[in-house]
Design a protein around this motif. Structure first.
Motif, short mmCIF file in Angstrom:
data_model
loop_
_atom_site.label_atom_id
_atom_site.label_comp_id
_atom_site.label_asym_id
_atom_site.label_seq_id
_atom_site.Cartn_x
_atom_site.Cartn_y
_atom_site.Cartn_z
N THR A 80 0.84 -1.20 0.00
CA THR A 80 0.00 0.00 0.00
C THR A 80 0.87 1.25 0.00
O THR A 80 0.60 2.22 -0.73
N ALA A 81 1.94 1.22 0.80
CA ALA A 81 2.83 2.37 0.90
C ALA A 81 3.55 2.64 -0.42
O ALA A 81 3.63 3.80 -0.88
N ILE A 82 4.07 1.60 -1.06
CA ILE A 82 4.84 1.81 -2.29
C ILE A 82 3.92 2.18 -3.46
O ILE A 82 4.28 3.01 -4.30
N LEU A 83 2.73 1.58 -3.52
CA LEU A 83 1.79 1.95 -4.58
C LEU A 83 1.30 3.38 -4.41
O LEU A 83 1.13 4.11 -5.38
N SER A 84 1.08 3.78 -3.17
CA SER A 84 0.69 5.16 -2.89
C SER A 84 1.81 6.12 -3.28
O SER A 84 1.56 7.20 -3.81
N SER A 85 3.05 5.71 -3.03
CA SER A 85 4.21 6.53 -3.41
C SER A 85 4.26 6.71 -4.92
O SER A 85 4.52 7.81 -5.42
N CYS A 86 4.01 5.62 -5.65
CA CYS A 86 3.98 5.71 -7.11
C CYS A 86 2.88 6.64 -7.57
O CYS A 86 3.05 7.42 -8.53
N SER A 87 1.73 6.61 -6.89
CA SER A 87 0.62 7.47 -7.25
C SER A 87 0.95 8.94 -7.05
O SER A 87 0.65 9.78 -7.89
N HIS A 88 1.59 9.25 -5.93
CA HIS A 88 1.96 10.64 -5.64
C HIS A 88 2.95 11.19 -6.67
O HIS A 88 2.96 12.40 -6.92
N SER A 89 3.76 10.32 -7.25
CA SER A 89 4.82 10.76 -8.15
C SER A 89 4.55 10.44 -9.61
O SER A 89 5.40 10.70 -10.46
N GLY A 90 3.41 9.84 -9.92
CA GLY A 90 3.07 9.54 -11.30
C GLY A 90 3.89 8.44 -11.94
O GLY A 90 4.09 8.44 -13.16
N LEU A 91 4.34 7.50 -11.14
CA LEU A 91 5.18 6.40 -11.65
C LEU A 91 4.26 5.24 -12.07
O LEU A 91 4.13 4.23 -11.38
N ILE A 92 3.65 5.39 -13.22
CA ILE A 92 2.61 4.45 -13.67
C ILE A 92 3.20 3.08 -13.98
O ILE A 92 2.69 2.05 -13.50
N ASP A 93 4.24 3.02 -14.79
CA ASP A 93 4.82 1.73 -15.17
C ASP A 93 5.35 0.97 -13.96
O ASP A 93 5.16 -0.24 -13.83
N GLN A 94 6.02 1.70 -13.07
CA GLN A 94 6.56 1.06 -11.87
C GLN A 94 5.43 0.55 -10.97
O GLN A 94 5.53 -0.53 -10.39
N GLY A 95 4.37 1.34 -10.86
CA GLY A 95 3.23 0.93 -10.05
C GLY A 95 2.57 -0.32 -10.60
O GLY A 95 2.23 -1.24 -9.85
N ARG A 96 2.42 -0.38 -11.91
CA ARG A 96 1.84 -1.57 -12.53
C ARG A 96 2.71 -2.80 -12.27
O ARG A 96 2.20 -3.88 -11.97
N ARG A 97 4.01 -2.62 -12.42
CA ARG A 97 4.92 -3.75 -12.22
C ARG A 97 4.83 -4.28 -10.80
O ARG A 97 4.75 -5.49 -10.57
N ILE A 98 4.83 -3.38 -9.83
CA ILE A 98 4.76 -3.80 -8.43
C ILE A 98 3.41 -4.44 -8.12
O ILE A 98 3.34 -5.47 -7.43
#
Length: 268
Positions: free
Chosen positions: A90-108
């Motif tokens: 939850t923490a890392i996906l939320s971090s990706c959301s705050h920073s717009g890291l779409i590809d990284q979020g999908r991968r995780i």
């Protein structure tokens, strides 16, 4: 300042200086104050680390908009032999959301089950919908909601509706809103969000119908307010409120400040 004083007392105490829970709380305290360097220093000086400690630091960088650093910490945690849990994801996906890291979020998100044997929960779907929707991938976000195992919760549909409001997408916004009307029949904020979408695209007939429906259901928008604590008393301020004797002075002061800020050269 008070937080630093408490931290100092912890450092001096043999009883608490090695307490993991207290260390985690101090990391979180500094992060919420925007002092990430202090959070990292506390983390570095802790004698014992846990998954919670790593997760706290990952979240600390994420909420401060440093998603790339959160990803580095996430990889370092795994390399150090710690297995991420549901809260970590939850923490890392939320971090990706705050920073717009779409590809990284999908991968995780996709790695949760395949690499770690963790079934994504409501909070993880909500984070992904927020990530995709916030940056305009509304069709992908809707498809993700549709693929939710079982019945998607209100938080997931709410994240989609919020994204539609940002991007003025009426079609998907209506899908999310009417699902929320079923899940949260008495939540006026969902009606307000859809009304705002209608307003943004000039669908005034829809706005009037929606407001009429709200009246039929006796739904009232909760007014926003601000609070201030003076001499152990809490004062609440609503827009347009003139009930307190000091309000006239407060509005006059605000008006003066607004005029000063509008000056071409700033303060004179």
């Amino acid at each position: 300042m008070k937080g630093k004083e408490i931290h100092g007392q912890v450092v001096k105490s043999l009883r608490f200086s090695r307490d993991i829970a207290i260390g985690n709380a101090i990391i979180d305290m500094y992060a919420k104050c925007g002092c990430l360097s202090n959070s990292r220093l506390v983390f570095k000086n802790m004698n014992d680390l846990s998954v919670v400690t790593w997760t706290t630091l990952i979240s600390s960088y994420g909420v401060n908009g440093k998603g790339e650093e959160s990803l580095i910490l996430f990889e370092e945690m795994i390399a150090a032999g710690f297995k991420p849990n549901c809260v970590t994801f939850t923490a890392i996906l939320s971090s990706c959301s705050h920073s717009g890291l779409i590809d990284q979020g999908r991968r995780i998100f996709n790695s949760m089950g395949s690499d770690f044997g963790i079934k994504p929960g409501i909070e993880h779907f909500a984070c992904m919908v927020d990530l995709l929707g916030r940056f305009g991938h509304l069709e992908d976000a809707l498809e993700l909601v549709k693929n939710f195992p079982g019945e998607a919760a209100a938080s997931v549909w709410g994240a989609l509706l919020g994204a539609c409001r940002i991007h003025k997408n009426m079609e998907i916004g209506e899908i999310a809103a009417y699902r929320l009307f079923e899940l949260e029949a008495c939540n006026s904020s969902n009606y307000i969000a859809l009304s705002n979408i209608y307003e943004s695209v000039g669908r005034w007939d829809n706005v009037r119908k929606l407001r009429s429906r709200m009246k039929e259901l006796t739904l009232v928008k909760t007014p926003g307010l601000s609070c201030i604590n003076i001499n152990d008393r809490v004062f609440r301020f609503f827009q347009g409120d003139v009930s307190l004797p000091q309000m006239k002075m407060a509005y006059e002061t605000l008006d003066t400040m607004s005029k000063i800020m509008m000056l071409p050269q700033g303060y004179e």
